[in-house]
Write a protein that holds these residues in place. Structure first.
Motif, PDB file in Angstrom:
ATOM      1  N   PRO A   1       0.825  -1.198   0.000  1.00 35.94           N
ATOM      2  CA  PRO A   1       0.000   0.000   0.000  1.00 35.94           C
ATOM      3  C   PRO A   1       0.868   1.260   0.000  1.00 35.94           C
ATOM      4  CG  PRO A   1      -0.159  -1.168   2.107  1.00 35.94           C
ATOM      5  CD  PRO A   1       0.696  -1.992   1.188  1.00 35.94           C
ATOM      6  N   VAL A   2       0.394   2.266  -0.645  1.00 33.86           N
ATOM      7  CA  VAL A   2       1.134   3.528  -0.731  1.00 33.86           C
ATOM      8  C   VAL A   2       0.535   4.587   0.190  1.00 33.86           C
ATOM      9  CG1 VAL A   2       1.976   3.112  -3.043  1.00 33.86           C
ATOM     10  CG2 VAL A   2      -0.239   4.196  -2.726  1.00 33.86           C
ATOM     11  N   TYR A   3      -0.346   4.182   1.050  1.00 33.73           N
ATOM     12  CA  TYR A   3      -0.967   5.137   1.951  1.00 33.73           C
ATOM     13  C   TYR A   3      -0.891   4.584   3.369  1.00 33.73           C
ATOM     14  CZ  TYR A   3      -4.754   1.784   1.338  1.00 33.73           C
ATOM     15  OH  TYR A   3      -5.476   0.637   1.272  1.00 33.73           O
ATOM     16  N   GLY A   4      -0.998   5.478   4.357  1.00 32.84           N
ATOM     17  CA  GLY A   4      -0.973   5.086   5.780  1.00 32.84           C
ATOM     18  C   GLY A   4      -2.394   4.931   6.308  1.00 32.84           C
ATOM     19  N   THR A   5      -2.438   4.682   7.619  1.00 28.80           N
ATOM     20  CA  THR A   5      -3.757   4.563   8.239  1.00 28.80           C
ATOM     21  C   THR A   5      -4.370   5.943   8.268  1.00 28.80           C
ATOM     22  OG1 THR A   5      -2.907   2.794   9.613  1.00 28.80           O
ATOM     23  CG2 THR A   5      -4.969   3.784  10.306  1.00 28.80           C
ATOM     24  N   PRO A   6      -5.569   6.058   7.922  1.00 28.36           N
ATOM     25  CA  PRO A   6      -6.157   7.406   7.878  1.00 28.36           C
ATOM     26  C   PRO A   6      -6.361   7.974   9.296  1.00 28.36           C
ATOM     27  CG  PRO A   6      -7.764   5.742   7.178  1.00 28.36           C
ATOM     28  CD  PRO A   6      -6.484   5.048   7.405  1.00 28.36           C
ATOM     29  N   ALA A   7      -6.028   9.239   9.476  1.00 24.62           N
ATOM     30  CA  ALA A   7      -6.231   9.944  10.755  1.00 24.62           C
ATOM     31  C   ALA A   7      -7.481  10.797  10.606  1.00 24.62           C
ATOM     32  CB  ALA A   7      -5.029  10.807  11.073  1.00 24.62           C
ATOM     33  N   PRO A   8      -8.261  10.894  11.721  1.00 23.22           N
ATOM     34  CA  PRO A   8      -9.461  11.728  11.584  1.00 23.22           C
ATOM     35  C   PRO A   8      -9.069  13.186  11.384  1.00 23.22           C
ATOM     36  CG  PRO A   8      -9.252  10.881  13.840  1.00 23.22           C
ATOM     37  CD  PRO A   8      -8.154  10.276  13.029  1.00 23.22           C
ATOM     38  N   SER A   9      -9.806  13.848  10.570  1.00 23.51           N
ATOM     39  CA  SER A   9      -9.509  15.250  10.278  1.00 23.51           C
ATOM     40  C   SER A   9     -10.490  16.183  10.981  1.00 23.51           C
ATOM     41  CB  SER A   9      -9.553  15.471   8.772  1.00 23.51           C
ATOM     42  OG  SER A   9     -10.844  15.164   8.304  1.00 23.51           O
ATOM     43  N   TYR A  10     -11.117  15.692  12.017  1.00 21.70           N
ATOM     44  CA  TYR A  10     -12.075  16.524  12.736  1.00 21.70           C
ATOM     45  C   TYR A  10     -11.882  16.320  14.246  1.00 21.70           C
ATOM     46  CZ  TYR A  10     -14.467  12.040  13.056  1.00 21.70           C
ATOM     47  OH  TYR A  10     -14.766  10.739  13.300  1.00 21.70           O
ATOM     48  N   GLU A  11     -12.428  17.256  15.064  1.00 24.44           N
ATOM     49  CA  GLU A  11     -12.393  17.152  16.529  1.00 24.44           C
ATOM     50  C   GLU A  11     -13.758  16.701  17.001  1.00 24.44           C
ATOM     51  OE1 GLU A  11     -11.180  20.869  18.123  1.00 24.44           O
ATOM     52  OE2 GLU A  11      -9.339  20.849  16.982  1.00 24.44           O
ATOM     53  N   GLU A  12     -13.738  16.294  18.280  1.00 24.21           N
ATOM     54  CA  GLU A  12     -15.010  15.865  18.848  1.00 24.21           C
ATOM     55  C   GLU A  12     -15.929  17.069  18.864  1.00 24.21           C
ATOM     56  OE1 GLU A  12     -17.480  13.083  20.271  1.00 24.21           O
ATOM     57  OE2 GLU A  12     -15.411  12.617  19.819  1.00 24.21           O
ATOM     58  N   PRO A  13     -17.109  16.960  18.406  1.00 24.01           N
ATOM     59  CA  PRO A  13     -18.002  18.124  18.367  1.00 24.01           C
ATOM     60  C   PRO A  13     -18.535  18.475  19.767  1.00 24.01           C
ATOM     61  CG  PRO A  13     -19.092  16.181  17.477  1.00 24.01           C
ATOM     62  CD  PRO A  13     -17.706  15.794  17.766  1.00 24.01           C
ATOM     63  N   GLU A  14     -18.734  19.713  19.998  1.00 23.48           N
ATOM     64  CA  GLU A  14     -19.328  20.168  21.259  1.00 23.48           C
ATOM     65  C   GLU A  14     -20.829  20.237  21.070  1.00 23.48           C
ATOM     66  OE1 GLU A  14     -17.660  23.607  22.993  1.00 23.48           O
ATOM     67  OE2 GLU A  14     -15.665  23.054  22.401  1.00 23.48           O
ATOM     68  N   PRO A  15     -21.545  19.912  22.195  1.00 28.18           N
ATOM     69  CA  PRO A  15     -23.002  19.976  22.030  1.00 28.18           C
ATOM     70  C   PRO A  15     -23.451  21.423  21.890  1.00 28.18           C
ATOM     71  CG  PRO A  15     -22.417  19.189  24.244  1.00 28.18           C
ATOM     72  CD  PRO A  15     -21.152  19.373  23.495  1.00 28.18           C
ATOM     73  N   VAL A  16     -24.439  21.629  21.101  1.00 28.36           N
ATOM     74  CA  VAL A  16     -24.970  22.959  20.878  1.00 28.36           C
ATOM     75  C   VAL A  16     -26.289  23.161  21.607  1.00 28.36           C
ATOM     76  CG1 VAL A  16     -23.829  23.324  18.682  1.00 28.36           C
ATOM     77  CG2 VAL A  16     -26.037  22.148  18.741  1.00 28.36           C
ATOM     78  N   TYR A  17     -26.632  22.288  22.423  1.00 24.30           N
ATOM     79  CA  TYR A  17     -27.886  22.376  23.149  1.00 24.30           C
ATOM     80  C   TYR A  17     -27.602  22.261  24.634  1.00 24.30           C
ATOM     81  CZ  TYR A  17     -27.284  17.367  22.851  1.00 24.30           C
ATOM     82  OH  TYR A  17     -26.765  16.103  22.904  1.00 24.30           O
ATOM     83  N   GLY A  18     -28.487  22.712  25.416  1.00 25.62           N
ATOM     84  CA  GLY A  18     -28.322  22.658  26.866  1.00 25.62           C
ATOM     85  C   GLY A  18     -28.920  21.380  27.430  1.00 25.62           C
ATOM     86  N   ALA A  19     -28.802  21.295  28.756  1.00 25.91           N
ATOM     87  CA  ALA A  19     -29.369  20.124  29.416  1.00 25.91           C
ATOM     88  C   ALA A  19     -30.879  20.208  29.339  1.00 25.91           C
ATOM     89  CB  ALA A  19     -28.888  20.060  30.861  1.00 25.91           C
ATOM     90  N   PRO A  20     -31.540  19.130  29.371  1.00 23.63           N
ATOM     91  CA  PRO A  20     -33.013  19.186  29.262  1.00 23.63           C
ATOM     92  C   PRO A  20     -33.648  19.753  30.524  1.00 23.63           C
ATOM     93  CG  PRO A  20     -32.215  16.897  29.438  1.00 23.63           C
ATOM     94  CD  PRO A  20     -31.029  17.771  29.408  1.00 23.63           C
ATOM     95  N   ASP A  21     -34.717  20.419  30.426  1.00 27.26           N
ATOM     96  CA  ASP A  21     -35.500  20.950  31.534  1.00 27.26           C
ATOM     97  C   ASP A  21     -36.482  19.880  31.977  1.00 27.26           C
ATOM     98  OD1 ASP A  21     -34.311  23.371  31.409  1.00 27.26           O
ATOM     99  OD2 ASP A  21     -35.833  24.219  30.085  1.00 27.26           O
ATOM    100  N   HIS A  22     -36.616  19.844  33.444  1.00 28.59           N
ATOM    101  CA  HIS A  22     -37.539  18.825  33.920  1.00 28.59           C
ATOM    102  C   HIS A  22     -38.838  19.393  34.214  1.00 28.59           C
ATOM    103  CE1 HIS A  22     -34.721  15.572  34.235  1.00 28.59           C
ATOM    104  NE2 HIS A  22     -33.813  16.467  34.602  1.00 28.59           N
TER     105      HIS A  22
END
Length: 175
Positions: free
Chosen positions: A154-175
């Motif tokens: 093979p002429v390529y290596g193991t692929p590395a992720p090109s993204y970061e863990e996403p942060e949540p865009v929502y808050g905790a749920p209301d009870h």
């Protein structure tokens, strides 16, 4: 060939007879008739012919041809005979004379008896089977082919992720 000989003989006879005296010369486009004695004008004078003598014959058994012609003239009268083998096996013979006074006179006779072949019933050509082979089936003289190449690296290596863990865009749920 036979037709050509008859046509030539008829033309010779027509030429030998000349033009009748009671037929006027044709008028054409206001021009005077030619002065030559063999043209349209009426004339009683006939030129003396030249003596001749000829003969030919063709016989080809392979192709079934047999015909001939002989003719001679003393300068005044042409006499001759021609013959041809007909498809039915008879020979047609034409004996003729031609001169300026009597024209072309022919006598037609036939020699032999007409024969027609008997029709033969249809017989199909014989049917032959395929010939038996005189040899055995060939034996292979080679093995299975070996690959002539190596497994590609093979002429390529193991692929590395090109993204970061996403942060949540929502808050905790209301009870």
């Amino acid at each position: 060939m036979y037709a050509k000989v008859i046509i030539a003989s008829c033309c010779l006879a027509a030429f030998a007879m000349g033009r009748p005296d009671d037929v006027p010369a044709p008028e054409g486009y206001g021009y005077a008739a030619p002065e030559h004695q063999l043209s349209y004008g009426t004339h009683d004078k006939h030129e003396k012919g030249m003596p001749f003598d000829f003969e030919y014959a063709v016989k080809d058994d392979y192709k079934g041809l047999d015909f001939g012609h002989n003719s001679n003239s003393d300068g005044k009268v042409v006499t001759g005979k021609y013959y041809v083998l007909l498809p039915d096996g008879r020979t047609q013979i034409v004996t003729y004379t031609a001169d300026h006074y009597n024209g072309y006179q022919a006598e037609v006779t036939y020699e032999g008896e007409a024969k027609y072949p008997e029709p033969k019933p249809y017989a199909p050509a014989p049917s032959y089977g395929a010939p038996a082979p005189t040899y055995g089936a060939p034996e292979p003289t080679y093995g299975a082919p070996a690959p002539a190449y190596e497994e590609p690296a093979p002429v390529y290596g193991t692929p590395a992720p090109s993204y970061e863990e996403p942060e949540p865009v929502y808050g905790a749920p209301d009870h």
